[in-house]
Design a protein around this motif. Structure first.
Motif, PDB file in Angstrom:
ATOM      1  N   TYR A   1       0.844  -1.204   0.000  1.00  0.00           N
ATOM      2  CA  TYR A   1       0.000   0.000   0.000  1.00  0.00           C
ATOM      3  C   TYR A   1       0.875   1.249   0.000  1.00  0.00           C
ATOM      4  CZ  TYR A   1      -3.230   3.600   1.525  1.00  0.00           C
ATOM      5  OH  TYR A   1      -3.954   4.754   1.622  1.00  0.00           O
ATOM      6  N   PHE A   2       1.865   1.291   0.888  1.00  0.00           N
ATOM      7  CA  PHE A   2       2.740   2.463   0.988  1.00  0.00           C
ATOM      8  C   PHE A   2       3.667   2.589  -0.212  1.00  0.00           C
ATOM      9  CE2 PHE A   2       1.893   1.651   5.559  1.00  0.00           C
ATOM     10  CZ  PHE A   2       1.249   2.843   5.848  1.00  0.00           C
ATOM     11  N   THR A   3       4.245   1.482  -0.635  1.00  0.00           N
ATOM     12  CA  THR A   3       5.193   1.572  -1.746  1.00  0.00           C
ATOM     13  C   THR A   3       4.497   1.901  -3.054  1.00  0.00           C
ATOM     14  OG1 THR A   3       5.152  -0.837  -1.998  1.00  0.00           O
ATOM     15  CG2 THR A   3       6.920   0.073  -0.662  1.00  0.00           C
ATOM     16  N   ALA A   4       3.374   1.279  -3.328  1.00  0.00           N
ATOM     17  CA  ALA A   4       2.653   1.558  -4.579  1.00  0.00           C
ATOM     18  C   ALA A   4       2.170   2.996  -4.630  1.00  0.00           C
ATOM     19  CB  ALA A   4       1.476   0.595  -4.734  1.00  0.00           C
ATOM     20  N   ARG A   5       1.719   3.523  -3.503  1.00  0.00           N
ATOM     21  CA  ARG A   5       1.258   4.919  -3.476  1.00  0.00           C
ATOM     22  C   ARG A   5       2.399   5.851  -3.845  1.00  0.00           C
ATOM     23  NH1 ARG A   5      -1.503   7.475   1.212  1.00  0.00           N
ATOM     24  NH2 ARG A   5      -2.100   8.954  -0.369  1.00  0.00           N
ATOM     25  N   GLN A   6       3.579   5.584  -3.343  1.00  0.00           N
ATOM     26  CA  GLN A   6       4.708   6.467  -3.629  1.00  0.00           C
ATOM     27  C   GLN A   6       5.163   6.350  -5.074  1.00  0.00           C
ATOM     28  OE1 GLN A   6       5.606   8.987  -1.800  1.00  0.00           O
ATOM     29  NE2 GLN A   6       3.929   8.244  -0.547  1.00  0.00           N
ATOM     30  N   TYR A   7       5.210   5.141  -5.588  1.00  0.00           N
ATOM     31  CA  TYR A   7       5.604   4.985  -6.986  1.00  0.00           C
ATOM     32  C   TYR A   7       4.613   5.675  -7.911  1.00  0.00           C
ATOM     33  CZ  TYR A   7       9.289   1.641  -5.883  1.00  0.00           C
ATOM     34  OH  TYR A   7      10.428   1.049  -5.409  1.00  0.00           O
ATOM     35  N   GLY A   8       3.333   5.618  -7.554  1.00  0.00           N
ATOM     36  CA  GLY A   8       2.307   6.214  -8.400  1.00  0.00           C
ATOM     37  C   GLY A   8       2.200   7.715  -8.278  1.00  0.00           C
ATOM     38  N   ALA A   9       2.447   8.256  -7.086  1.00  0.00           N
ATOM     39  CA  ALA A   9       2.210   9.671  -6.836  1.00  0.00           C
ATOM     40  C   ALA A   9       3.466  10.532  -6.929  1.00  0.00           C
ATOM     41  CB  ALA A   9       1.585   9.845  -5.459  1.00  0.00           C
ATOM     42  N   SER A  10       4.625   9.933  -6.887  1.00  0.00           N
ATOM     43  CA  SER A  10       5.864  10.693  -6.814  1.00  0.00           C
ATOM     44  C   SER A  10       6.198  11.419  -8.112  1.00  0.00           C
ATOM     45  CB  SER A  10       7.025   9.762  -6.464  1.00  0.00           C
ATOM     46  OG  SER A  10       8.218  10.513  -6.385  1.00  0.00           O
ATOM     47  N   GLU A  11       6.765  12.584  -7.930  1.00  0.00           N
ATOM     48  CA  GLU A  11       7.294  13.337  -9.074  1.00  0.00           C
ATOM     49  C   GLU A  11       8.796  13.095  -9.209  1.00  0.00           C
ATOM     50  OE1 GLU A  11       6.154  17.414  -8.643  1.00  0.00           O
ATOM     51  OE2 GLU A  11       4.019  16.921  -8.512  1.00  0.00           O
ATOM     52  N   ASP A  12       9.319  12.224  -8.377  1.00  0.00           N
ATOM     53  CA  ASP A  12      10.743  11.908  -8.401  1.00  0.00           C
ATOM     54  C   ASP A  12      11.056  11.008  -9.588  1.00  0.00           C
ATOM     55  OD1 ASP A  12      13.397  11.841  -7.488  1.00  0.00           O
ATOM     56  OD2 ASP A  12      12.752  11.664  -5.407  1.00  0.00           O
ATOM     57  N   THR A  13      12.336  10.831  -9.863  1.00  0.00           N
ATOM     58  CA  THR A  13      12.736  10.023 -11.014  1.00  0.00           C
ATOM     59  C   THR A  13      12.659   8.536 -10.686  1.00  0.00           C
ATOM     60  OG1 THR A  13      15.077   9.918 -10.398  1.00  0.00           O
ATOM     61  CG2 THR A  13      14.365  11.824 -11.723  1.00  0.00           C
ATOM     62  N   PRO A  14      12.397   7.713 -11.686  1.00  0.00           N
ATOM     63  CA  PRO A  14      12.390   6.260 -11.455  1.00  0.00           C
ATOM     64  C   PRO A  14      13.720   5.756 -10.898  1.00  0.00           C
ATOM     65  CG  PRO A  14      11.434   6.766 -13.593  1.00  0.00           C
ATOM     66  CD  PRO A  14      12.009   8.053 -13.056  1.00  0.00           C
ATOM     67  N   GLU A  15      14.828   6.367 -11.310  1.00  0.00           N
ATOM     68  CA  GLU A  15      16.145   5.938 -10.824  1.00  0.00           C
ATOM     69  C   GLU A  15      16.261   6.142  -9.315  1.00  0.00           C
ATOM     70  OE1 GLU A  15      16.172   6.676 -15.036  1.00  0.00           O
ATOM     71  OE2 GLU A  15      15.725   8.084 -13.431  1.00  0.00           O
ATOM     72  N   ARG A  16      15.846   7.319  -8.850  1.00  0.00           N
ATOM     73  CA  ARG A  16      15.937   7.597  -7.410  1.00  0.00           C
ATOM     74  C   ARG A  16      14.957   6.732  -6.625  1.00  0.00           C
ATOM     75  NH1 ARG A  16      17.525  12.358  -4.925  1.00  0.00           N
ATOM     76  NH2 ARG A  16      15.380  12.815  -4.287  1.00  0.00           N
ATOM     77  N   LEU A  17      13.756   6.579  -7.120  1.00  0.00           N
ATOM     78  CA  LEU A  17      12.781   5.732  -6.422  1.00  0.00           C
ATOM     79  C   LEU A  17      13.282   4.298  -6.336  1.00  0.00           C
ATOM     80  CD1 LEU A  17       9.457   7.091  -7.942  1.00  0.00           C
ATOM     81  CD2 LEU A  17      10.397   7.566  -5.669  1.00  0.00           C
ATOM     82  N   GLY A  18      13.875   3.818  -7.403  1.00  0.00           N
ATOM     83  CA  GLY A  18      14.402   2.462  -7.421  1.00  0.00           C
ATOM     84  C   GLY A  18      15.604   2.271  -6.520  1.00  0.00           C
ATOM     85  N   ALA A  19      16.292   3.362  -6.191  1.00  0.00           N
ATOM     86  CA  ALA A  19      17.501   3.281  -5.370  1.00  0.00           C
ATOM     87  C   ALA A  19      17.241   3.505  -3.884  1.00  0.00           C
ATOM     88  CB  ALA A  19      18.528   4.292  -5.869  1.00  0.00           C
ATOM     89  N   VAL A  20      16.004   3.761  -3.505  1.00  0.00           N
ATOM     90  CA  VAL A  20      15.719   4.066  -2.098  1.00  0.00           C
ATOM     91  C   VAL A  20      16.155   2.935  -1.169  1.00  0.00           C
ATOM     92  CG1 VAL A  20      13.852   4.443  -0.431  1.00  0.00           C
ATOM     93  CG2 VAL A  20      13.943   5.771  -2.529  1.00  0.00           C
ATOM     94  N   ALA A  21      15.938   1.707  -1.560  1.00  0.00           N
ATOM     95  CA  ALA A  21      16.322   0.576  -0.699  1.00  0.00           C
ATOM     96  C   ALA A  21      17.828   0.522  -0.462  1.00  0.00           C
ATOM     97  CB  ALA A  21      15.829  -0.738  -1.297  1.00  0.00           C
TER      98      ALA A  21
END
Length: 156
Positions: free
Chosen positions: A53-73
């Protein structure tokens, strides 16, 4: 895991839940923390919880780049984050990760965060983490639908 929520519309049983949600969603209304930082923190907490629920919401709503979102872990070793973002992520991890050998948030961690975040930013980050904390039981127990509009989350 079910694709239907376990609870249908929690607000019907606890009407104040909508008021509480509206209030906690205002913690960064003044924009003290950049929206991207808040999104990164929310995504990381979702990863730590293993909660889609939390991760999907952030991937869907974020204006950040896919690279940065993918690197959060792997934020500790990724060159994609600022020192302020790293400080926020470190505090978020410390709050949401049990430490069997001592306190979760040490003086040293807060001192390091103060090098990159103002006192006001740290207090707003505390509010953001509290906001997430409010929604954790709703997400983990209630299992709202993922990837749908807010008004559809609790429809069975």
């Amino acid at each position: 895991m079910s694709i239907k929520p376990r609870i249908e519309n929690p607000a019907q049983y606890l009407p104040v839940v909508n008021e509480i949600a509206a209030a906690v969603n205002k913690v960064n209304a003044a924009g003290v923390l950049p929206a991207t930082t808040v999104g990164l923190v929310q995504l990381r907490v979702g990863q730590l919880l293993g909660e889609s629920y939390f991760t999907a919401r952030q991937y869907g709503a974020s204006e950040d780049t896919p690279e940065r979102l993918g690197a959060v872990a792997t934020w500790r070793t990724s060159p994609l984050f600022t020192d302020a973002e790293r400080a926020a992520l470190a505090l978020a991890e410390a709050v949401h990760t049990p430490n069997p050998t001592g306190e979760r948030v040490s003086d040293e961690l807060v001192d390091e965060a103060r090098k990159h975040l103002s006192e006001e930013e740290i207090v707003v980050l505390i509010g953001v983490l509290g906001q997430i904390g409010f929604f954790i039981p709703l997400a983990l127990i209630g299992a709202p639908k993922v990837g749908v509009a807010l008004h559809e989350q609790w429809v069975r």
